[in-house]
Design a protein around this motif. Structure first.
Motif, PDB file in Angstrom:
ATOM      1  N   ARG A 293      13.518 -83.408 -39.571  1.00 43.99           N
ATOM      2  CA  ARG A 293      14.793 -82.880 -39.074  1.00 43.99           C
ATOM      3  C   ARG A 293      15.202 -83.539 -37.767  1.00 43.99           C
ATOM      4  O   ARG A 293      16.335 -83.971 -37.597  1.00 43.99           O
ATOM      5  CB  ARG A 293      14.703 -81.361 -38.894  1.00 43.99           C
ATOM      6  CG  ARG A 293      16.024 -80.708 -38.560  1.00 43.99           C
ATOM      7  CD  ARG A 293      15.858 -79.287 -38.061  1.00 43.99           C
ATOM      8  NE  ARG A 293      15.191 -79.228 -36.772  1.00 43.99           N
ATOM      9  CZ  ARG A 293      15.761 -79.521 -35.605  1.00 43.99           C
ATOM     10  NH1 ARG A 293      17.017 -79.912 -35.560  1.00 43.99           N
ATOM     11  NH2 ARG A 293      15.082 -79.431 -34.478  1.00 43.99           N
TER      12      ARG A 293
ATOM     13  N   ALA B   7      18.337 -86.124 -37.330  1.00 43.26           N
ATOM     14  CA  ALA B   7      19.435 -85.801 -36.409  1.00 43.26           C
ATOM     15  C   ALA B   7      19.748 -87.005 -35.520  1.00 43.26           C
ATOM     16  O   ALA B   7      20.917 -87.319 -35.266  1.00 43.26           O
ATOM     17  CB  ALA B   7      19.072 -84.584 -35.560  1.00 43.26           C
TER      18      ALA B   7
ATOM     19  N   ASP C 260      21.458 -89.671 -37.617  1.00 43.79           N
ATOM     20  CA  ASP C 260      22.794 -89.266 -38.062  1.00 43.79           C
ATOM     21  C   ASP C 260      23.819 -89.319 -36.931  1.00 43.79           C
ATOM     22  O   ASP C 260      25.021 -89.247 -37.174  1.00 43.79           O
ATOM     23  CB  ASP C 260      22.729 -87.848 -38.641  1.00 43.79           C
ATOM     24  CG  ASP C 260      23.974 -87.498 -39.427  1.00 43.79           C
ATOM     25  OD1 ASP C 260      24.329 -88.259 -40.346  1.00 43.79           O
ATOM     26  OD2 ASP C 260      24.589 -86.472 -39.110  1.00 43.79           O
ATOM     27  N   ARG C 261      23.355 -89.455 -35.701  1.00 39.06           N
ATOM     28  CA  ARG C 261      24.256 -89.405 -34.545  1.00 39.06           C
ATOM     29  C   ARG C 261      25.370 -90.445 -34.633  1.00 39.06           C
ATOM     30  O   ARG C 261      26.529 -90.171 -34.329  1.00 39.06           O
ATOM     31  CB  ARG C 261      23.451 -89.583 -33.255  1.00 39.06           C
ATOM     32  CG  ARG C 261      24.259 -89.254 -31.995  1.00 39.06           C
ATOM     33  CD  ARG C 261      23.376 -89.166 -30.759  1.00 39.06           C
ATOM     34  NE  ARG C 261      22.509 -88.008 -30.854  1.00 39.06           N
ATOM     35  CZ  ARG C 261      21.164 -88.066 -30.896  1.00 39.06           C
ATOM     36  NH1 ARG C 261      20.548 -89.216 -30.838  1.00 39.06           N
ATOM     37  NH2 ARG C 261      20.444 -86.970 -30.992  1.00 39.06           N
TER      38      ARG C 261
END
Length: 197
Positions: A115, A119, A122-123
């Motif tokens: 996770r 994250a 994916d920024r």
């Protein structure tokens, strides 16, 4: 080696982490289990290597779509990125299955690690699309709303459409534009006083 990686991916995609043994993977790629352990200390390390490969593909796809669409009007750029993502994962169903398995159902003991890493990866996409929606709002192309909220609508339509395209074979790639136009016209027509709902 690429074929072996594809087979490892497929095994995890179909059976998931819990349902896949090192013996299953060794048999799938045509080597004995002991040989597999010369490359990986165990299933966690193999899973993370496959995750790393899939996550790198995800990042590369997003960067490519942004580069290809740079300079387009904002609506066209948003569509290009929307459509490109769907087409890539629709045409690579094995990879899409693996990516879904990793993102939604990672092993419990690795969930937080995946996770947090995801994250970070994916920024680039998230901030890039927020930037595009901010620009669209400034240009008066879409209604005034929170860009982060608009990104959630964008992702929801994109991921939902991709899911349906995998589920319903009659859905054609050419229909992507029609669904996009439904979303886009909704973003343009929604009045500011409906945001609270």
């Amino acid at each position: 080696m690429l074929d072996k990686q594809k087979k490892q991916r497929l095994k995890f995609a179909v059976k998931g982490y819990e349902g896949t043994s090192m013996g299953d993977i060794a048999a799938e790629v045509g080597i004995n289990k002991a040989s597999l352990y010369t490359h990986f200390t165990g299933k966690d390390e193999l899973f993370l290597a496959i995750y790393e490969d899939a996550a790198a593909d995800y990042e590369k796809l997003n960067r490519t779509l942004f580069e290809e669409s740079a300079g387009m009007p904002v609506g066209e750029q948003l569509f290009w990125i929307f459509q490109g993502y769907i087409l890539y994962y629709h045409r690579n169903t094995e990879f899409a299955a693996l990516w879904t398995q990793i993102v939604l159902f990672p092993p419990l003991h690795l969930r937080e690690r995946v996770r947090v890493d995801l994250a970070g990866r994916d920024r680039f996409f998230h901030e890039g699309v927020i930037g595009l929606f901010s620009r669209a709002i400034e240009e008066g192309v879409v209604c005034r709303d929170s860009p982060a909220r608009l990104v959630m609508s964008y992702r929801s339509m994109r991921d939902g459409l991709l899911s349906w395209m995998h589920t319903v074979p009659q859905m054609k790639e050419e229909w992507i534009r029609s669904f996009w136009l439904d979303l886009w016209s909704g973003l343009q027509r929604r009045s500011d006083d409906t945001q609270g709902g």
